[in-house]
Scaffold this active site. Structure first.
Site, short mmCIF file in Angstrom:
data_model
loop_
_atom_site.label_atom_id
_atom_site.label_comp_id
_atom_site.label_asym_id
_atom_site.label_seq_id
_atom_site.Cartn_x
_atom_site.Cartn_y
_atom_site.Cartn_z
N GLY A 155 0.86 -1.18 0.00
CA GLY A 155 0.00 0.00 0.00
C GLY A 155 0.89 1.22 0.00
N ILE A 206 -8.22 -0.69 -6.98
CA ILE A 206 -7.83 0.13 -8.11
C ILE A 206 -9.03 0.93 -8.61
CG2 ILE A 206 -6.89 0.10 -10.45
CD1 ILE A 206 -4.94 -0.76 -8.13
N ASP A 261 3.63 14.88 -6.95
CA ASP A 261 3.36 16.22 -6.43
C ASP A 261 2.05 16.75 -7.00
OD1 ASP A 261 5.54 16.33 -4.83
OD2 ASP A 261 6.75 17.61 -6.14
N GLY A 310 -0.37 15.01 -8.22
CA GLY A 310 -1.45 14.19 -7.68
C GLY A 310 -1.88 14.67 -6.31
N ARG A 311 -0.91 15.02 -5.49
CA ARG A 311 -1.23 15.47 -4.12
C ARG A 311 -1.94 16.80 -4.13
NH1 ARG A 311 4.37 13.04 -1.71
NH2 ARG A 311 3.51 10.95 -1.49
N GLN A 326 -24.10 32.03 19.17
CA GLN A 326 -22.65 32.14 19.01
C GLN A 326 -22.00 30.77 18.82
OE1 GLN A 326 -20.27 33.69 22.31
NE2 GLN A 326 -19.56 35.28 20.93
N GLN A 328 -22.58 18.72 12.40
CA GLN A 328 -22.97 19.25 13.72
C GLN A 328 -23.96 20.42 13.58
OE1 GLN A 328 -21.86 17.53 16.22
NE2 GLN A 328 -22.85 18.71 17.84
N GLU A 332 -3.65 8.74 -2.17
CA GLU A 332 -2.58 9.63 -2.66
C GLU A 332 -1.53 9.85 -1.56
OE1 GLU A 332 -3.42 10.17 -5.82
OE2 GLU A 332 -1.48 11.03 -6.32
N GLN A 381 -0.19 10.28 7.36
CA GLN A 381 0.98 9.94 8.18
C GLN A 381 2.25 10.01 7.31
OE1 GLN A 381 -2.06 8.33 8.47
NE2 GLN A 381 -2.33 9.50 10.36
#
Lengths: 380, 253
Positions: free
Chosen positions: A127, A153, A236, A238-239, A275, A332, A359, A363
Site C-alpha cells: 500500500g 484500483i 506532487d 497528484g497530491r 454564538q 454538527q 494519494e 501519516q
C-alpha cells in the site's frame, strides 16, 4: 484574488458545470454507486479532462494552479467526479512526460473518456510501501509477460487500459520496477468484484488479476527499471489535486451549513444567531481558506519549477485533515438531520475521509514534511 | 453573413444585490461581474448560426470599463471571432444609458457593416429593454424583439416572438436588429480549450473620445430601494376564509 483572468474564466466554467450538472446528481450517484458516464461525456465536451495536456497534444494546456481550481470546483459538486478528473490528469501527465509519440496517440481518447483508464499500483502487501509489489513482468522475446494482482484500483471495474506498476528486476529494489500500459480487455486479465465503499461511492474501485498477460514492446511506459521514479514524478501534482478535492468537499459543507443555519429556527430564532453555531461556521471558513491557500501555493511552486515536495505534502495533509474535521462540523450544524442519508453533509463527511488515506496517507505526508525539514532546513 | 453582438458586463446573476446606504444605486464595489445572461443567449445564437454555416463572422462589442475585456474574452471563447471594446468609463457605477449605447453602436455598425445585430432583450442590471429598439430606430432598420427562434432565409429573418398569450412569427428584411429572449437557446459552457484559443483572437480597444459621443446621463436616479422581504404565511381555517382573504386582503380576486 490573485487568480488571473483566464484562471477565473476556467473556474467560472467549472463552477457552473458543478452547480448545474454535478451537484444535483450527487445524492443519487452516491446511493446507487453508479459510474456517471453521461456526466463524464459532458465534461469531456467542456474540456474538463486533461487540463494540463498541451495544445499540440489535444488538450487545453493549463498550469497546475488552474488544475487545482478545477478540482476544487468539481469536488464542490461531487468528489467522485473530481477524482475521475484527477485520475485522467495523472495518466495524461504520465503520457505527456514519459510516453512515446505512439503512446501519446491515445491521449485524445483518454481525455475524451472514450478510453477509460486505471492507475494500478496498490497490492495486498504493498500500500504505502510501494516497494513491496509482487506483480512481475518477465521479459519474453521483444515483450513481457505480466503476472500478479492489484487491489483497490480506481476504475478497475470499468477501465479499458491499465497503467500497471510491475517488478522487472527482483534484485534491484526501487530501481527494479517498470510501468506498463495494459489492455484490460486482453486474455489473462480478470476483474475482481466492485468494492462497496464508505464514501465517494460513484468511484468504481476493485481488484485486477493478471495471469500470463502478454505485453508487446510498446507496452513499456518510460524507461525499464525506472517505473518507481516515473510514478513519483507525478506525485506532487497528484497530491495538489487531492488536496484541492478535499477543499472542495469542505467548501460544499460550509455552503450547506451557512444556508441551513440561516433558515433553521430553534428557541424562536435562526440557529445562526447563536454564538456556538457562529463559531463552528467561522472555524470552517477560516480553515477552508487556509487549506485553499496552501493548495494554491503548492500548485504555484510546481508551475514555477521550484521544489514543491514539502508544499504539496503540507497541502495534502492539511486539506485532508481539515476536510474531515470541517465536514464533521457541517454535520454538527445540521444536528440530527446531518446524520440522515439524503442530506448532503452526511455524504460529504463520508466522502472526506478517504482524502486522509489515498494519494499517500497523511501519516506519510507528515514523514515527508519532517524529512524535508530535517534535510533542507526549517526555512523555505 | 456578418453578425454583430453587443454584450454588457453586469453584476453576476448569482450575486445577492445590495443597495448602497445612500440609496443611489446597487453596491458594485468588489462584487463579481459577468456577461449579461440575455447577451450570452445572443452570442450563443450567433455561434449556432455560424455552426449551421449561415453566418461567416461574429463580432462582439462591449461599451464600458476596461474590465469588460473579460466579458469579451468569454464571448470569444464561446465562438465569436473578433471583439471591440469601447472604453467609455472607469467608474463601475456609471451606467451608460440605452440611447448613448445605441449611438455608439451606430458608429460601430457603420464601420463593420453587419447584416444582422443580435442583442440581449435587456440587461439584468437596469432592465431598460431599450437599446435594441433605439439602435434599430437610429439605423432605420427593421427590428424583431423578444426572439425565441430565429431562422435566416431569402435575405430576411423569420423571428418567433414571445407575446402575451402565445407566439408570433414575423419576417424582417436584413439588415435588422433582433433581441434575444430567455427561451431562444441555452448557452453552452465555455470549453476550456476554447478559453486558451480565445486569448489569440483579436480584441481591439478604442477610446470613446474618438467617437465624439456625449454619454452624459439624461435620466436621474431618484431613489433605489431593496425589494420588501417576504412576510410569513398565514394559516386559514376554511376555503371561505381563503377566498375572503384573496378578495379583500390580497386583492387578487
Amino acid at each position: 484574488m490573485y487568480l488571473n483572468e483566464t484562471q477565473e474564466q476556467v473556474r467560472d466554467t467549472a463552477r457552473s458545470f458543478a452547480d448545474e450538472v454535478i451537484r444535483p446528481a450527487a445524492e443519487a450517484l452516491d446511493r446507487e454507486e453508479r459510474f456517471p458516464s453521461e456526466i463524464y461525456e459532458e465534461m469531456a465536451k467542456v474540456g474538463l479532462f486533461g487540463i494540463g495536456v498541451p495544445e499540440e497534444l489535444g488538450g487545453p494546456g493549463f498550469d497546475t494552479l488552474t488544475y487545482a481550481v478545477v478540482m476544487e470546483e468539481l469536488s464542490r459538486g461531487y468528489a467522485s467526479v473530481a477524482d475521475q478528473c484527477g485520475l485522467v490528469e495523472l495518466i495524461s501527465t504520465l503520457l505527456v512526460r514519459h510516453g512515446t509519440p505512439v503512446q501519446q496517440k491515445m491521449l485524445p481518447e483518454v481525455i475524451s473518456m472514450r478510453r477509460k483508464v486505471a492507475y494500478c499500483i496498490t497490492e495486498a502487501e504493498a500500500g504505502t510501501d510501494v516497494s513491496g509489489i509482487r506483480t512481475t513482468a518477465e521479459k519474453d522475446g521483444e515483450g513481457w509477460v505480466l503476472n500478479g494482482g492489484k487491489l483497490w484500483i480506481h476504475n478497475a471495474p470499468v477501465a479499458d487500459t491499465g497503467f500497471v506498476l510491475a517488478r522487472t528486476d527482483k534484485e534491484a529494489g526501487n530501481r527494479g520496477m517498470s510501468i506498463f500500459i495494459v489492455d484490460l480487455h486482453a486474455n489473462g486479465v480478470d476483474r475482481g468484484p466492485k468494492e462497496h465503499k464508505m464514501g465517494q461511492r460513484a468511484s468504481q474501485v476493485g481488484g485486477l488479476n493478471f495471469t500470463d498477460v502478454r505485453l508487446g514492446p510498446d507496452a513499456l511506459l518510460g524507461q525499464a527499471g525506472r517505473g518507481f521514479h516515473t510514478m513519483m514524478s507525478v506525485l506532487d501534482k497528484g497530491r495538489v489535486g487531492i488536496a484541492a478535492l478535499a477543499v472542495g468537499i469542505a467548501q460544499a459543507g460550509l455552503e450547506a451549513a451557512v444556508d441551513y443555519a440561516g433558515t433553521r429556527k430553534q428557541f424562536g430564532k435562526h440557529i445562526s444567531e447563536f454564538q456556538g453555531v457562529q463559531w463552528l461556521l467561522a472555524d470552517m471558513a477560516k480553515d477552508i481558506e487556509a487549506a485553499r491557500l496552501l493548495v494554491h501555493s503548492a500548485a504555484d511552486k510546481i508551475d514555477r519549477g521550484q521544489d514543491a515536495t514539502r508544499s504539496c505534502s503540507m497541502a495534502k495533509c492539511f486539506a485532508g485533515d481539515m476536510a474531515v474535521a470541517r465536514t464533521a462540523d457541517a454535520v454538527q450544524v445540521f444536528g440530527g438531520s446531518g446524520y440522515i442519508r439524503g442530506f448532503e453533509v452526511e455524504r460529504l463527511y463520508r466522502d472526506a475521509k478517504i482524502t486522509q488515506i489515498y494519494e499517500g496517507t497523511n501519516q506519510i505526508q507528515r514523514m515527508i514534511i519532517a524529512r524535508e525539514l530535517l534535510k533542507k532546513g526549517a526555512r523555505t | 453573413m456578418k453578425v454583430l453582438v453587443p454584450v454588457k458586463r453586469v453584476i453576476d446573476y448569482n450575486i445577492k444585490v445590495r443597495v448602497k446606504p445612500d440609496g443611489s444605486g446597487p453596491d458594485l464595489t468588489s462584487v463579481k461581474m459577468s456577461m449579461n445572461p440575455f447577451d450570452e443567449i445572443a452570442v450563443e445564437e450567433a455561434v449556432r448560426l455560424k455552426e449551421k454555416g449561415v453566418v461567416s463572422e461574429i463580432v462582439v462589442v462591449s461599451i464600458g470599463m476596461p474590465q469588460a475585456k473579460d466579458t469579451l474574452r468569454t464571448a470569444l471563447a464561446m465562438g465569436a471571432d473578433r471583439a471591440i471594446l469601447i472604453e467609455a468609463t472607469t467608474d463601475v457605477n456609471q451606467d451608460i444609458e440605452p440611447l448613448s449605447v445605441a449611438k455608439i453602436l451606430v458608429h460601430i455598425v457603420k464601420d463593420e457593416n453587419p447584416d444582422l445585430i443580435i442583442a440581449g432583450k435587456q440587461a439584468i442590471d437596469n432592465d431598460a429593454n431599450a437599446t435594441g429598439q433605439m439602435l434599430a430606430g437610429l439605423l432605420g432598420w427593421g427590428q424583431a424583439t423578444f426572439a425565441s427562434a430565429i431562422e435566416i432565409a431569402d435575405g430576411g429573418a423569420l423571428v418567433t416572438r414571445e407575446i402575451d398569450g402565445g407566439l408570433q412569427t414575423i419576417r424582417v428584411k436584413l439588415p435588422a436588429v433582433v433581441t434575444a429572449d430567455l427561451r431562444l437557446n441555452e448557452p453552452r459552457y465555455v470549453a476550456l480549450p476554447n478559453i486558451m484559443k480565445a486569448k489569440k483572437k483579436p480584441l481591439e480597444e478604442r477610446p470613446l473620445a474618438a467617437l465624439g459621443i456625449d454619454i452624459a446621463p439624461r435620466l436621474k436616479v431618484v431613489r433605489t430601494v431593496e425589494p420588501v422581504g417576504r412576510s410569513a404565511g398565514v394559516r386559514v381555517a376554511s376555503v371561505d376564509e381563503l377566498l375572503e382573504k384573496l378578495k379583500n386582503e390580497a386583492g387578487v380576486l
